[in-house]
Every structure is written in structure tokens, then in C-alpha cells.
Write a protein that holds these residues in place. Structure first.
Motif, PDB file in Angstrom:
ATOM      1  N   TYR A 117       0.754  -1.183   0.064  1.00 42.11           N
ATOM      2  CA  TYR A 117       0.056   0.022  -0.017  1.00 42.11           C
ATOM      3  C   TYR A 117       0.839   1.384  -0.170  1.00 42.11           C
TER       4      TYR A 117
ATOM      5  N   TRP B 233       1.992  11.524   1.258  1.00 44.44           N
ATOM      6  CA  TRP B 233       1.602  10.128   1.200  1.00 44.44           C
ATOM      7  C   TRP B 233       2.116   9.203   2.497  1.00 44.44           C
TER       8      TRP B 233
ATOM      9  N   GLY C 211       3.019  10.461   5.119  1.00 49.90           N
ATOM     10  CA  GLY C 211       2.111  11.251   6.562  1.00 49.90           C
ATOM     11  C   GLY C 211       0.718  10.138   6.589  1.00 49.90           C
ATOM     12  N   ARG C 212       0.207  10.202   5.205  1.00 50.01           N
ATOM     13  CA  ARG C 212      -1.061   9.600   5.063  1.00 50.01           C
ATOM     14  C   ARG C 212      -0.955   7.941   5.635  1.00 50.01           C
ATOM     15  N   THR C 213       0.147   7.399   5.366  1.00 51.77           N
ATOM     16  CA  THR C 213       0.215   5.861   5.537  1.00 51.77           C
ATOM     17  C   THR C 213       0.777   5.845   6.946  1.00 51.77           C
ATOM     18  N   LEU C 214       1.048   6.882   7.610  1.00 57.56           N
ATOM     19  CA  LEU C 214       1.731   6.729   9.186  1.00 57.56           C
ATOM     20  C   LEU C 214       0.686   5.903  10.075  1.00 57.56           C
ATOM     21  N   PRO C 215      -0.638   6.467  10.126  1.00 57.53           N
ATOM     22  CA  PRO C 215      -1.272   5.976  10.921  1.00 57.53           C
ATOM     23  C   PRO C 215      -1.653   4.472  10.795  1.00 57.53           C
ATOM     24  N   VAL C 216      -1.493   3.975   9.615  1.00 50.51           N
ATOM     25  CA  VAL C 216      -1.852   2.591   9.085  1.00 50.51           C
ATOM     26  C   VAL C 216      -0.650   1.771   9.801  1.00 50.51           C
TER      27      VAL C 216
ATOM     28  N   LEU D  87       1.107   2.935  12.496  1.00 55.58           N
ATOM     29  CA  LEU D  87       1.327   2.965  13.920  1.00 55.58           C
ATOM     30  C   LEU D  87      -0.001   2.405  14.467  1.00 55.58           C
ATOM     31  N   ALA D  88      -1.035   1.940  13.690  1.00 57.76           N
ATOM     32  CA  ALA D  88      -2.244   1.495  14.334  1.00 57.76           C
ATOM     33  C   ALA D  88      -1.895   0.256  15.307  1.00 57.76           C
TER      34      ALA D  88
ATOM     35  N   LEU E  13      -0.289   1.873  18.421  1.00 53.30           N
ATOM     36  CA  LEU E  13      -1.231   3.129  19.105  1.00 53.30           C
ATOM     37  C   LEU E  13      -2.545   2.388  19.552  1.00 53.30           C
TER      38      LEU E  13
ATOM     39  N   LEU F  79     -11.253   1.043  16.022  1.00 51.83           N
ATOM     40  CA  LEU F  79      -9.866   1.625  15.793  1.00 51.83           C
ATOM     41  C   LEU F  79     -10.162   2.771  14.664  1.00 51.83           C
TER      42      LEU F  79
ATOM     43  N   LEU G 128     -11.912   5.491  16.503  1.00 54.45           N
ATOM     44  CA  LEU G 128     -10.866   6.149  17.321  1.00 54.45           C
ATOM     45  C   LEU G 128     -10.013   7.206  16.688  1.00 54.45           C
ATOM     46  N   ALA G 129      -9.544   6.904  15.087  1.00 56.73           N
ATOM     47  CA  ALA G 129      -8.643   7.483  14.452  1.00 56.73           C
ATOM     48  C   ALA G 129      -9.340   8.647  14.120  1.00 56.73           C
ATOM     49  N   ARG G 130     -10.748   8.454  13.733  1.00 54.05           N
ATOM     50  CA  ARG G 130     -11.134   9.746  12.953  1.00 54.05           C
ATOM     51  C   ARG G 130     -12.058  10.479  13.949  1.00 54.05           C
TER      52      ARG G 130
END
Lengths: 191, 54
Positions: free
Chosen positions: A17, A135, A137-142, A144-145, A148, A156, A159-161
Motif C-alpha cells: 500500500y 503520502w 504522512g497519510r500511511t503513518l496511521p496505518v 502505527l495503528a 497506538l 480503531l 478512534l482514529a477519525r
């Protein structure tokens, strides 16, 4: 975010991804920058000051002080790809599709500031780098999920949103970006 | 809307604030070397706000 059955599948899917999206983002960033080649070199400081003003307006919008819609397509990517192509194949397609940036919803104004920034810069390498950074930065939450939060799907995502903090952080980021652009414009550097 | 950020127990909110601080610090550091690249850390922050996918 899809919950993979095991770690190896998760790692393959998230890597696919990330890489596919990085390719799409870099291509889009380089493409946006082509428009900037039409701008006269000497006018760039003025454009940077204009960008700073746009950044302020977008920050005010994201802070809720101004109301206007952002250009965006109110659609999501195809969930059915998961069943058609499996976790890794679907992740590649999701990365390519979402990495373009304009195919799905744009929640905050930072994306459009970056579009205008690379347009003004008129440098393909710079455009590709800016959008690859976006991009990543956009994948970082994925990525780190699992660290975190618990590895559950919908809970989840909810929570993220949670936008209460996200929107303020984004507005402050835009404010800071506007300041940087203003400094560069006044000093005749950057862009 | 107040711009005061009060952190709750949401780990993504906490990470967003950490990322904001990191982006500001990094942009200042980069600005001293090459001004035009100082927006790159902010680009990462803007991407984060989209939260993964759509």
C-alpha cells in the motif's frame, strides 16, 4: 485499514500500500509541478506571499471560522478489490487509487496548499518529494495503528477519525506553513 | 472554535500533537539549510490528518 490475519500478511499489505501510493503520489506531484514552469522566475516571491494568504484562509476554514467547501470527490475506494485480488493485490490497487489524492475525500485544506505550492515551485523533483512526504504522512496511521491502538477494525477507525484534535492540529500546521511561506516570500527565497 | 488542545486518551490525538511539534521543529531546522524544503515536514503532517485511507 484492513485487519490482516497474521503479521506477515499485514506487513506485506501495508508495505505494498505504501509503495504503490508513493509511486502514484510522486507522479501526481511531478505532474502538478509542470504548470509552474509557465510562471516567470522573478514572480515566485509574490506567489509565495499569495500562498501564505491561501494558507491562512485554509487554516481559518479548518478551524471553523470560515465556511466553504473544498474541491473533492465524495467517494471511497473500492472495498470489493479485497475479495477480487486478496490483501496484497488490493493494497497495491488501494495505494495507487488513494495515492493519486483526488480520487477520494479530502478532509482538510493542507492538500490544496501543497498542490498550489508545487505548482508555484515548478520543479518536478520538488513536486514528487512534497507529495511523497504527504503520502508517507497519510500511511503513518496505518503503520502505527498496531502500536497506538488495539488491532480491531471499526473501533480503531472510529478512534482514529476523532476530529476534535486532528482538526486543530491541521489548522495549526496550516498556520505554521503560512508563516514559513510568508518568510520565504518576503526574503525572496524558497519556492 | 477555541484553538486550545486538550488531550484525551485517544492515542491518535496524542500522536497528532507529537507530530505537529516534530513538524514545526523539523521545518525550522530545514529552513536554516534550504528554505524550500521546510514545507516537507508539514506535508507529512497534512497527510497524517487524512488518517490512512478512504
Amino acid at each position: 485499514v484492513k485487519v490482516a490475519r497474521d503479521y506477515r500478511t499485514w506487513l506485506s499489505a501495508v508495505s505494498a500500500y505504501t509503495l504503490a501510493g508513493a509511486l502514484a503520489s510522486a507522479a501526481v506531484g511531478a505532474l502538478f509541478s509542470l504548470g509552474g514552469r509557465l510562471l516567470p522566475e522573478r514572480s515566485r516571491p509574490v506567489w509565495l506571499l499569495a500562498l501564505a494568504a491561501v494558507g491562512l484562509v485554509l487554516a481559518a476554514r479548518d478551524a471553523g471560522w470560515l465556511r466553504f467547501p473544498l474541491p473533492q470527490r465524495l467517494r471511497q475506494t473500492e472495498k470489493s478489490w479485497y475479495h477480487q485480488f486478496g490483501p496484497v493485490g488490493a493494497s497495491v490497487l488501494w495505494g495507487l487509487h488513494i495515492g493519486v489524492g483526488l480520487n477520494t475525500r479530502i478532509r482538510f485544506g493542507g492538500y490544496w496548499l501543497l498542490v498550489l505550492l508545487v505548482l508555484v515551485a515548478g520543479d518536478s523533483v520538488y513536486g514528487a518529494a512534497v507529495f511523497t512526504a504527504y503520502w508517507l504522512g497519510r500511511t503513518l496511521p496505518v503503520w502505527l495503528a498496531p502500536v497506538l491502538g488495539p488491532a480491531v477494525d471499526d473501533e480503531l477507525l472510529d478512534l482514529a477519525r476523532d476530529e476534535r484534535v486532528q482538526v486543530k492540529v491541521h489548522a495549526l500546521g496550516l498556520l505554521w506553513a503560512a508563516g514559513l511561506l510568508a518568510v520565504q516570500g518576503f526574503l525572496g527565497i524558497g519556492g | 472554535m477555541s484553538m486550545t488542545i486538550s488531550l484525551d486518551r485517544n492515542p491518535f490525538s496524542r500522536a497528532a500533537v507529537v507530530l505537529l511539534s516534530a513538524a514545526i521543529t523539523a521545518s525550522l531546522a530545514v529552513m536554516r539549510v534550504e528554505a524550500r524544503w521546510s514545507l516537507l515536514p508539514l506535508a507529512v503532517l497534512f497527510g497524517w490528518s487524512q488518517l490512512g485511507g478512504a
